[in-house]
Design an enzyme around this catalytic site. Structure first.
Site, PDB file in Angstrom:
ATOM      1  N   LYS A  91       0.865  -1.186   0.000  1.00  0.00           N
ATOM      2  CA  LYS A  91       0.000   0.000   0.000  1.00  0.00           C
ATOM      3  C   LYS A  91       0.898   1.232   0.000  1.00  0.00           C
ATOM      4  CE  LYS A  91      -4.257  -1.701   1.756  1.00  0.00           C
ATOM      5  NZ  LYS A  91      -3.928  -2.925   1.039  1.00  0.00           N
ATOM      6  N   ASP A 125      -0.693  -1.672  -4.511  1.00  0.00           N
ATOM      7  CA  ASP A 125      -2.132  -1.662  -4.220  1.00  0.00           C
ATOM      8  C   ASP A 125      -2.694  -0.276  -4.515  1.00  0.00           C
ATOM      9  OD1 ASP A 125      -2.192  -4.274  -3.301  1.00  0.00           O
ATOM     10  OD2 ASP A 125      -2.146  -3.745  -1.179  1.00  0.00           O
ATOM     11  N   MET A 126      -3.994  -0.207  -4.792  1.00  0.00           N
ATOM     12  CA  MET A 126      -4.632   1.106  -4.999  1.00  0.00           C
ATOM     13  C   MET A 126      -5.507   1.416  -3.791  1.00  0.00           C
ATOM     14  SD  MET A 126      -4.714   3.701  -6.986  1.00  0.00           S
ATOM     15  CE  MET A 126      -4.233   3.342  -8.670  1.00  0.00           C
ATOM     16  N   GLN A 154      -9.342  -0.063 -10.036  1.00  0.00           N
ATOM     17  CA  GLN A 154     -10.615  -0.334  -9.362  1.00  0.00           C
ATOM     18  C   GLN A 154     -11.772  -0.094 -10.349  1.00  0.00           C
ATOM     19  OE1 GLN A 154      -9.430   2.746  -6.767  1.00  0.00           O
ATOM     20  NE2 GLN A 154      -9.163   1.431  -4.969  1.00  0.00           N
ATOM     21  N   ARG A 175      -3.641  -5.531 -11.688  1.00  0.00           N
ATOM     22  CA  ARG A 175      -4.615  -6.306 -10.918  1.00  0.00           C
ATOM     23  C   ARG A 175      -5.915  -5.529 -11.066  1.00  0.00           C
ATOM     24  NH1 ARG A 175      -3.652  -5.960  -4.990  1.00  0.00           N
ATOM     25  NH2 ARG A 175      -2.171  -7.663  -5.250  1.00  0.00           N
ATOM     26  N   LYS A 178     -12.810  -4.789  -7.874  1.00  0.00           N
ATOM     27  CA  LYS A 178     -13.994  -3.907  -7.870  1.00  0.00           C
ATOM     28  C   LYS A 178     -13.662  -2.576  -7.199  1.00  0.00           C
ATOM     29  CE  LYS A 178     -17.790  -7.266  -7.791  1.00  0.00           C
ATOM     30  NZ  LYS A 178     -18.879  -7.851  -6.977  1.00  0.00           N
ATOM     31  N   GLY A 179     -12.903  -2.622  -6.097  1.00  0.00           N
ATOM     32  CA  GLY A 179     -12.623  -1.409  -5.300  1.00  0.00           C
ATOM     33  C   GLY A 179     -13.362  -1.517  -3.978  1.00  0.00           C
ATOM     34  N   THR A 217     -11.117 -11.233  -7.777  1.00  0.00           N
ATOM     35  CA  THR A 217     -12.522 -11.201  -7.365  1.00  0.00           C
ATOM     36  C   THR A 217     -12.930 -12.524  -6.714  1.00  0.00           C
ATOM     37  OG1 THR A 217     -14.795 -10.793  -8.111  1.00  0.00           O
ATOM     38  CG2 THR A 217     -13.388 -12.041  -9.612  1.00  0.00           C
ATOM     39  N   HIS A 218     -14.010 -12.455  -5.900  1.00  0.00           N
ATOM     40  CA  HIS A 218     -14.633 -13.675  -5.372  1.00  0.00           C
ATOM     41  C   HIS A 218     -16.045 -13.793  -5.907  1.00  0.00           C
ATOM     42  CE1 HIS A 218     -12.100 -11.555  -2.412  1.00  0.00           C
ATOM     43  NE2 HIS A 218     -11.472 -12.706  -2.400  1.00  0.00           N
ATOM     44  N   ARG A 280     -12.637  -6.361   5.551  1.00  0.00           N
ATOM     45  CA  ARG A 280     -13.028  -7.716   5.118  1.00  0.00           C
ATOM     46  C   ARG A 280     -14.337  -8.138   5.796  1.00  0.00           C
ATOM     47  NH1 ARG A 280      -9.344  -6.658   2.168  1.00  0.00           N
ATOM     48  NH2 ARG A 280     -11.211  -6.105   1.021  1.00  0.00           N
TER      49      ARG A 280
END
Ligand code: FDA
Length: 299
Positions: A91, A125-126, A154, A175, A178-179, A217-218, A280
């Site tokens: 990050k 990472d964004m 994202q 990568r 979604k964001g 994604t999941h 999360r």
């Protein structure tokens, strides 16, 4: 659902950290580097690769940034010594983006240089939108020197399709996610299906241009959509991978792996686990049940 989840998160935030850890620990590989190494070894043994991340963001002073940089160099050494199949995600605010952008570049420069020597790769990472421009600026400077650094985009940001079209010609690797951050409607799509549509649109533009994509994604719908594009466009296996977060939907992870696609798990660890774990929890559609079960069983 969002309303209830937000209420539960407000409740969770007043609990002592030791209690929150009981249900947060599912999403992190541990506190120490050795624990993250052990989890990565388990994944590697299943044919799954990793991206390791020492948790921490929005540090308060330059000393913290330098110390985070040193910990990241230790991760790179551990990957090399233990022969792990893993790269490293970072990050940018953990390395002082927004606090001192020149220092941030210097720290990334050192890390990317070491990763290059070790034949490894750094994923930036964004974070939330106040940092988007500065993150792309950082990428631009690093990408001029290194080919072993890539970015996250994202799908929910209205600017993303434009960013992808601008960056595609550089050959940068992405990568696509979604964001996760809460952004105002002026700059971010808000509809669930709308974000999915934008995700698949961005993916198509990346794959058509031949850029390497980490499909992060999941969401079964997006996994199916990606499978469809990969098949129809006959995309080579060395042009994409799937990516998922540690502790989320292992059955989907195993299915993607069994289907013969490369899959990488984001393995976060470290003492600064709190902010990441709360994000999360917020995404877990069964959060209320999950937290109740954790409290009752202690697991
Ligand atoms: P969605 O949130 O709709 O989830 C789809 C389904 O997955 C849910 O219905 C649920 O079943 C399950 N699920 C998802 N999250 C869960 C959870 N925590 N617990 C239990 N079940 C869950 N974001 C960002 O802004 N910047 C970044 O750099 C990154 N980096 C990143 C790396 C990797 C490897 C991944 C997979 C994701 C990110 N993200 C990110 C986060 C990303 O933007 C997004 O918030 C999450 O991946 C959730 O979005 P999904 O696509 O999974 O859809």
């Amino acid at each position: 659902m969002n309303f209830i989840n937000n209420l539960i998160v407000k409740f969770v935030k007043i609990l002592p950290e030791s209690v929150v850890y009981v249900f947060a620990k599912k999403y992190i590989a541990g506190i120490k580097l050795e624990e993250a190494v052990a989890e990565t070894q388990k994944l590697n043994a299943m044919g799954i690769c990793a991206t390791m991340d020492i948790l921490g963001e929005a540090i308060q002073n330059k000393e913290e940034a330098v110390s985070a940089k040193n910990e990241i160099l230790e991760i790179l050494d551990a990957i090399e010594e233990q022969k792990l199949d893993s790269n490293v995600s970072i990050k940018p605010t953990q390395l002082a983006l927004g606090l001192d952008n020149d220092l941030c570049f210097e720290l990334f420069d050192e890390i990317c240089g070491k990763a290059k020597e070790l034949n490894n790769f750094i994923r930036i990472d964004m974070e939330d939108s106040p940092y988007t421009d500065a993150t792309f600026e950082l990428l631009g400077k690093l990408h001029k020197k290194y080919d072993n650094v890539g970015i996250v985009v994202q799908a929910y940001l209205r600017r993303t399709i434009g960013d992808v079209k601008e960056w595609n010609p550089t050959g940068v690797t992405y990568r696509l996610c979604k964001g996760i951050y809460v952004e105002p409607e002026e700059i971010a799509f808000k509809g669930y299906q709308e974000v999915r549509d934008k995700y698949l649109e961005a993916l198509e533009i990346m794959l058509d241009n031949g850029n390497y994509v980490g499909i992060a994604t999941h969401d079964d719908y997006l996994v199916e959509g990606a499978y469809k594009q990969i098949k129809e466009k006959n995309i080579a296996k060395d042009k994409y991978e799937f990516q998922m977060l540690y502790g989320v939907k292992p059955a989907l992870r195993d299915r993607i792996n069994a289907d013969g696609h490369k899959i990488r798990i984001y393995v976060p660890f470290g003492k600064s686990w709190y902010a990441y774990s709360i994000r999360r929890l917020q995404e877990n559609p069964n959060m209320a049940w999950y937290i109740t079960k954790s409290i009752l069983t202690g697991q």
